[in-house]
Design a protein around this motif. Structure first.
Motif, short mmCIF file in Angstrom:
data_model
loop_
_atom_site.label_atom_id
_atom_site.label_comp_id
_atom_site.label_asym_id
_atom_site.label_seq_id
_atom_site.Cartn_x
_atom_site.Cartn_y
_atom_site.Cartn_z
N PRO A 206 -114.09 -38.69 53.42
CA PRO A 206 -113.72 -39.94 52.73
C PRO A 206 -114.08 -39.87 51.25
O PRO A 206 -115.15 -39.41 50.87
CB PRO A 206 -114.56 -40.99 53.45
CG PRO A 206 -114.79 -40.42 54.82
CD PRO A 206 -114.91 -38.95 54.62
N GLY A 207 -113.14 -40.31 50.40
CA GLY A 207 -113.37 -40.29 48.96
C GLY A 207 -112.91 -39.03 48.28
O GLY A 207 -113.01 -38.91 47.05
N ALA A 208 -112.38 -38.06 49.05
CA ALA A 208 -111.95 -36.80 48.45
C ALA A 208 -110.65 -36.93 47.68
O ALA A 208 -110.34 -36.09 46.84
CB ALA A 208 -111.80 -35.73 49.53
N GLY A 209 -109.86 -37.97 47.97
CA GLY A 209 -108.62 -38.19 47.23
C GLY A 209 -107.35 -38.04 48.05
O GLY A 209 -106.26 -37.94 47.48
N LYS A 210 -107.45 -38.07 49.38
CA LYS A 210 -106.27 -37.85 50.24
C LYS A 210 -105.21 -38.95 50.06
O LYS A 210 -104.02 -38.65 49.98
CB LYS A 210 -106.72 -37.80 51.70
CG LYS A 210 -107.71 -36.71 52.03
CD LYS A 210 -108.06 -36.70 53.49
CE LYS A 210 -108.65 -38.02 53.97
NZ LYS A 210 -109.92 -38.35 53.28
N THR A 211 -105.64 -40.20 50.02
CA THR A 211 -104.68 -41.29 49.91
C THR A 211 -103.96 -41.25 48.56
O THR A 211 -102.74 -41.46 48.48
CB THR A 211 -105.40 -42.65 50.09
OG1 THR A 211 -106.03 -42.68 51.37
CG2 THR A 211 -104.42 -43.80 49.99
N ILE A 212 -104.70 -40.98 47.49
CA ILE A 212 -104.07 -40.85 46.17
C ILE A 212 -103.10 -39.68 46.19
O ILE A 212 -101.98 -39.77 45.68
CB ILE A 212 -105.15 -40.66 45.09
CG1 ILE A 212 -106.08 -41.87 45.05
CG2 ILE A 212 -104.50 -40.43 43.72
CD1 ILE A 212 -107.29 -41.67 44.17
N PHE A 213 -103.53 -38.56 46.77
CA PHE A 213 -102.70 -37.36 46.89
C PHE A 213 -101.37 -37.71 47.55
O PHE A 213 -100.29 -37.40 47.02
CB PHE A 213 -103.48 -36.32 47.71
CG PHE A 213 -102.78 -35.00 47.91
CD1 PHE A 213 -103.15 -33.89 47.19
CD2 PHE A 213 -101.76 -34.87 48.85
CE1 PHE A 213 -102.53 -32.67 47.38
CE2 PHE A 213 -101.12 -33.66 49.05
CZ PHE A 213 -101.51 -32.55 48.31
N ALA A 214 -101.44 -38.33 48.73
CA ALA A 214 -100.23 -38.61 49.50
C ALA A 214 -99.31 -39.59 48.79
O ALA A 214 -98.08 -39.43 48.77
CB ALA A 214 -100.61 -39.14 50.88
N ASN A 215 -99.88 -40.63 48.21
CA ASN A 215 -99.06 -41.63 47.53
C ASN A 215 -98.43 -41.08 46.25
O ASN A 215 -97.31 -41.46 45.89
CB ASN A 215 -99.89 -42.87 47.22
CG ASN A 215 -100.01 -43.78 48.42
OD1 ASN A 215 -99.13 -44.59 48.70
ND2 ASN A 215 -101.11 -43.65 49.17
N GLN A 216 -99.14 -40.19 45.56
CA GLN A 216 -98.55 -39.57 44.38
C GLN A 216 -97.35 -38.72 44.76
O GLN A 216 -96.32 -38.73 44.07
CB GLN A 216 -99.61 -38.73 43.65
CG GLN A 216 -99.16 -38.22 42.28
CD GLN A 216 -100.30 -37.59 41.51
OE1 GLN A 216 -101.47 -37.80 41.83
NE2 GLN A 216 -99.98 -36.82 40.49
N VAL A 217 -97.47 -37.97 45.86
CA VAL A 217 -96.34 -37.19 46.36
C VAL A 217 -95.19 -38.12 46.74
O VAL A 217 -94.02 -37.86 46.43
CB VAL A 217 -96.76 -36.33 47.58
CG1 VAL A 217 -95.54 -35.64 48.19
CG2 VAL A 217 -97.81 -35.30 47.18
N ALA A 218 -95.53 -39.24 47.39
CA ALA A 218 -94.50 -40.18 47.84
C ALA A 218 -93.74 -40.78 46.66
O ALA A 218 -92.50 -40.76 46.64
CB ALA A 218 -95.16 -41.29 48.67
N PHE A 219 -94.43 -41.32 45.67
CA PHE A 219 -93.77 -41.97 44.55
C PHE A 219 -93.03 -40.96 43.67
O PHE A 219 -92.03 -41.30 43.04
CB PHE A 219 -94.77 -42.78 43.73
CG PHE A 219 -95.03 -44.14 44.31
CD1 PHE A 219 -94.24 -45.22 43.96
CD2 PHE A 219 -96.06 -44.33 45.22
CE1 PHE A 219 -94.46 -46.48 44.51
CE2 PHE A 219 -96.29 -45.58 45.77
CZ PHE A 219 -95.50 -46.66 45.42
N SER A 220 -93.52 -39.72 43.64
CA SER A 220 -92.81 -38.70 42.88
C SER A 220 -91.45 -38.39 43.50
O SER A 220 -90.47 -38.16 42.79
CB SER A 220 -93.65 -37.41 42.81
OG SER A 220 -92.91 -36.36 42.24
#
Length: 479
Positions: free
Chosen positions: A35-49
Motif C-alpha cells: 500500500p502506498g507504492a503507487g499502483k492506483t496512480i500507475f493504473a489511472n495514468q495508463v487509463a487516462f493516457s
C-alpha cells in the motif's frame, strides 16, 4: 525473422522503454506492491493516457463505497479529466457481485461490461480480495484464465492490481504475461521508489530496479542508464582538435582537445576547475552550441565569475549558443540527472559540454557500486553524440607530497586526464597543472604553473622547483 507485436503505450514516461515498447495488446499484467507504492496512480495514468488515443477503458474495483474519494485524490494530477468519466472511462464496483455470487459471476459481469463498453483496456483493482474469496489455487487460475481469454478475444489488455507481494510460484504469476512490481522503501533517511519488471512473456524488458517519482504530472520512471547503454556506436574521430579556450593549454594537448572526447579535470577546491570550464564555454557559438551542467554554481554566479575574467557568458546564453542546467545538491535521482543531460545535449545539438562536477552524480547514487558502469554508459552516449565533454572531480587534499587520482576504473572510462593542484614554493602557494593522459595522442607531460586573472586562465611556463623547498610534487602520482 522476429515479429513486432502491437503495443499499447502506457503514457508513463520511461516505462515503455523498459517494457520494450509498451504493454502487448491483448496481454495481461499484474501490477503489485505494498500500500502506498503507487499502483492506483500507475493504473489511472495508463487509463487516462489511452482514452486520449480514442480507446475505451473499463476500471473495475472491489470497493464497497462509491468512487468519489478516488476521484478526489486523482483530481490533484494533471492527467485526470473529470469530463471523460462515464464516457470514455467507466468505473464500476463488483464488490456486491463477488460477495453474493462469487468469482464466476464476476467473470460473467466483466465479459458483459467489456463488450458493452467496447473496452480496449480493462483494469481490475483488487486481485488480493478476489484471491481471498477463492477456495483453492485452481479457482484463482480459473478466474484469471477466464478474464484473460474473454479480454484477449476482443483485443483488450488487462491490468490486475494487487496490494500483496505475490510469490513467483503463485497461480497468478503462472497465468499472466507480465508482472511489474512497485517498491517504496528507505535508503538511509531517503524514501526511494523503484520499479521492477519481474516477468515479461514474449517481449524483452530492461531488468533490475529502475527509480521512479510521483509528481503533479503523475509517475515518471527513469530507466537505469547502464541497462540501456549497450550497442552505442562511437562515431567520433579523435584526429580532429578543438580549442580549449585556455591560453597555452592547446599546445600541451598536441593542438587542442580531441573532438568528441571526454576530459576529466580533477583537483582540490580552489584549484581553478570552474574557471577552466568558463574559459572552455566562452568558445560557444552557433556552430558549437554549449551546455553547462552543474550542481554548485547558479547561472547568476557563473555570469558574475565570468565577468571578472572579462568573459560575457550572459550574451552567449541570450543568443542561444549556451545553455545552463543547475541541479542543487538536494535529493536528486541519478538516472533522472543523466536523462536530463542527454536530452539537453540531443535537443540542442551540444558540441561543448562542461559538467561541474561528477561528484553531483555520486551524491545522487543510492548504490554507489554501480557508478563505474553508469559513467561508462554516460560517456559512451556523449561520444556517440559527437559531444566534446570536460568534467570535473573534486579531490579532498588541498596540497601535499602525493595526490590520489580518481579511482582507476573511473579514470579508464575517460579519454583525457588533467590534474590541477596547489604546491608551496618559497612560502607561496601556487596553482599548477599536469596533463596525465591523452588517449591515442601525444601531449607534454610537464608540470606547468597556471595563472588566473582578469584575462581568464593561462598556462604559464613549466614550474621550476627551488632546491630545499617543499614543492609538493616530489612524489609520483598515486593511482
Amino acid at each position: 525473422m522476429s515479429t513486432l507485436l502491437p503495443r499499447l503505450r502506457s503514457g508513463i514516461a520511461g516505462l515503455d522503454d523498459i517494457l520494450g515498447g509498451g504493454f502487448i495488446e491483448g496481454a495481461s499484467y499484474i501490477i503489485q506492491g505494498q500500500p502506498g507504492a503507487g499502483k492506483t496512480i500507475f493504473a489511472n495514468q495508463v487509463a487516462f493516457s489511452n482514452i486520449l488515443k480514442d480507446r475505451k477503458v473499463l476500471y473495475v474495483t472491489l470497493l464497497a463505497e462509491t468512487h468519489d474519494r478516488l476521484f478526489q485524490s486523482l483530481s490533484t494530477f494533471d492527467f485526470f479529466d473529470r469530463a471523460r468519466l462515464g464516457r470514455d472511462i467507466t468505473y464500476m464496483s463488483v464488490f456486491q457481485t463477488l460477495r453474493d455470487d462469487g468469482l464466476s459471476a464476476v467473470v460473467k459481469l466483466l465479459r458483459k461490461e467489456t463488450q458493452r463498453h467496447n473496452a480496449s483496456l480493462l483494469i481490475f483493482d483488487g486481485l488480493l480480495n478476489a484471491r481471498d474469496t477463492s477456495h483453492s489455487d485452481l479457482d484463482v487460475k480459473t478466474f484469471v484464465a477466464e478474464v484473460q481469454s474473454q479480454a484477449a478475444f476482443v483485443g483488450c489488455t488487462v491490468l490486475f492490481l494487487t496490494s500483496a507481494r505475490v510469490k513467483e510460484e503463485s497461480p497468478e504469476h503462472t497465468m499472466v504475461d507480465g508482472v511489474i512490481e512497485l517498491h517504496d522503501e528507505l535508503a538511509g533517511v531517503r524514501s526511494v521508489r523503484r520499479l521492477q519488471v519481474k516477468k515479461s512473456r514474449g517481449s524483452a524488458a530492461l531488468g533490475g530496479f529502475h527509480q521512479f517519482e510521483i509528481a503533479a504530472t503523475g509517475i515518471s520512471v527513469w530507466p537505469r542508464l547502464e541497462s540501456m547503454g549497450s550497442g552505442v556506436e562511437d562515431r567520433v574521430f579523435h584526429n580532429t582538435r578543438i580549442p580549449s579556450g585556455i591560453q597555452g593549454l592547446d599546445r600541451l594537448l598536441g593542438g587542442g582537445i580531441p573532438s568528441g572526447s571526454v576530459t576529466l579535470l580533477f583537483g582540490p577546491s580552489g584549484s581553478g576547475k570552474t574557471s577552466f570550464g568558463i574559459n572552455f564555454l566562452k568558445q560557444a557559438s552557433e556552430d558549437e552550441p554549449a551546455l553547462h551542467f552543474g550542481f554548485y554554481e547558479t547561472p547568476a554566479r557563473l555570469f558574475a565569475k565570468a565577468r571578472a575574467f572579462d568573459i560575457d557568458l550572459e550574451e552567449k546564453h541570450t543568443s542561444g549558443h549556451l545553455d545552463f542546467a543547475w541541479h542543487p545538491l538536494t535529493e536528486n535521482i541519478l538516472d533522472k540527472l543523466a536523462h536530463d543531460l542527454l536530452q539537453r545535449v540531443t535537443r540542442n545539438k551540444v558540441k561543448r559540454l562542461f559538467i561541474d562536477g561528477l561528484g553531483g552524480f555520486e551524491r545522487a547514487a543510492i548504490y554507489r557500486a554501480r557508478l563505474v558502469e553508469f559513467f561508462a554508459a554516460l560517456t559512451n552516449q556523449l561520444r556517440a553524440l559527437g559531444t566534446t565533454t570536460v568534467a570535473t572531480w573534486e579531490l579532498r587534499d588541498i596540497f601535499g607530497p602525493t595526490v590520489a587520482a580518481p579511482g582507476p576504473e573511473i579514470s579508464s572510462v575517460v579519454d583525457n586526464l588533467i590534474m590541477l593542484r596547489h604546491v608551496e614554493l618559497e612560502s607561496r602557494l601556487k596553482r599548477v597543472m599536469s596533463v596525465l593522459k591523452v588517449r591515442d595522442g601525444e601531449f607534454e607531460p610537464i608540470i606547468h604553473e597556471i595563472a588566473i586573472g582578469n584575462q581568464g586562465v593561462k598556462v604559464a611556463l613549466p614550474l621550476q622547483p627551488v632546491a630545499g623547498a617543499a614543492t609538493g610534487i616530489a612524489q609520483p602520482l598515486e593511482q
